[in-house]
Motif scaffolding. Sequence first.
Motif, short mmCIF file in Angstrom:
data_model
loop_
_atom_site.label_atom_id
_atom_site.label_comp_id
_atom_site.label_asym_id
_atom_site.label_seq_id
_atom_site.Cartn_x
_atom_site.Cartn_y
_atom_site.Cartn_z
N VAL A 1 33.70 27.92 41.84
CA VAL A 1 34.87 27.66 42.69
C VAL A 1 36.11 27.74 41.82
O VAL A 1 36.15 27.15 40.74
N GLU B 1 34.18 31.35 46.49
CA GLU B 1 33.75 31.35 45.10
C GLU B 1 34.03 32.71 44.46
O GLU B 1 34.21 33.71 45.15
N GLY C 1 30.58 24.63 42.55
CA GLY C 1 30.12 25.97 42.87
C GLY C 1 28.61 26.04 43.03
O GLY C 1 27.86 25.14 42.62
#
Length: 469
Positions: free
Chosen positions: A189, A169, A154
């Motif tokens: 994520v 995300e 992420g």
Amino acid sequence: MRPGAFVTILARDLRRASGSFILAAIGISVGIAALVFFLALGAGMRSVVLGRIFPIDRIEVVPRDQSVGALAALLGARAEGIPQSSVDTLARTEGVRAVYPKLRLLFPHSGRGGQEVFGRMIGAGELVADGIDPALVRGELAPGVRFEDTQNQGSGRECRRHDECPDGEKCSTEIAPNGASVLPGRCVVPIPALVSPYLLEVFDGAIAPAHGLPPVARSLAQHARGIELEWDLGRAGLGFAQRGTQRRVYARIVGVTPRAIDLGITVPLSVARRLNAEYAGAAAAEQYTSLIIVVSHPEHTTTITQKVRELGLEVRTSGAEQMGLLVSVITAVLSLTSAVIVLLAALSIAHALGARVREREGEIALLRVCGARRADVFLLVIAEALVVGLIASGIGALGARALGVGWNRLLAAKLPAFPFKPDNWFVWTPRDVLISCAFGVLACALSALLPARRAASTDPSLVLSRGVN
């Protein structure tokens, strides 16, 4: 007797005796239809039981002491796990192709989701989850699907809402004691998750109708992605984790596989290790809760089971063997009943042929005088029975297939949805059809042996001297 003459006489006799054979032929057709029908139905049930409900291609190994249940595990209690040394030993055992560890999440956590499908969130106060080696499901997921830990994937951007995060995300936050999100959070994520077809079948068959929700099994199994879950770590309806920071992360379902836990979600093994270490302690991440052993050949199962028990472990019985045996026994009983019907019909053919031989003594005697051998007469009677058996068996097999089509349509319309309800209740195999038809033909041929022998032993001089015609 020349082949042409043999066929001509056979066709004539069958045409003249069609009325005598019709009832017996109906019996053969009914018996063969029932036999083919029940064999296909039994094969279909075995494919559901052993293919969908109780897969038998792999062995699951668990610790011998399983006194700590799933609910107690969620509250922090732990039973002894399986050490890595046992995994290594089993991997070296003869007949073992591979060993895949599984790790249950041993701390309180809960989840909710389904907004994309149902239009509202559906939650569980306690969520069951485990982790598996991604190699266990390699090749089972849709192309392009990645089943791996997303911890470092992420952006980590500070956020207050999901729309402040990059595509794909979610805004993950800590959770306050009152259950509210502590802002700001971080963009992450979602963790990839798998679900079992058993869970989907249970949802469609029991949960969805009770709550007025649409079924999801077929669409989710086809698309294998899309539903996202809010996943509260360290917090559940019946308790809280003793360590770690309570936070809300997200999981995204990326596939449906029988390797997933039956009632819950399955994540990559590294995720389970990481979360257990954070919320349940380092010891909870070092030992496994079960193992999946892939056997190279069924003949090695006994040796592997013995090694498992030497290590203080147990093989978890899924009931596959018992259910498979039950289906086989029921199929055998119904098939035996069908075979008895065929044999009784064959006796009717024997009776009809015996009567025909008595009526045709004069004709048989003339055939013998004209040069027919005993073997020709014998084969003529046998051929009549074979033709009747072949035609009746073929009609029976076609009737079974038509009955199967009607059965599928009727049950699809009349039976309510239930877990693992088959779309097709039958597995039609050419081998079963051919064996069934061969049985019907053979039964007819055997029933004709005595009448054929009597016909072949006819004494032309004696019969003609009596003036029989």
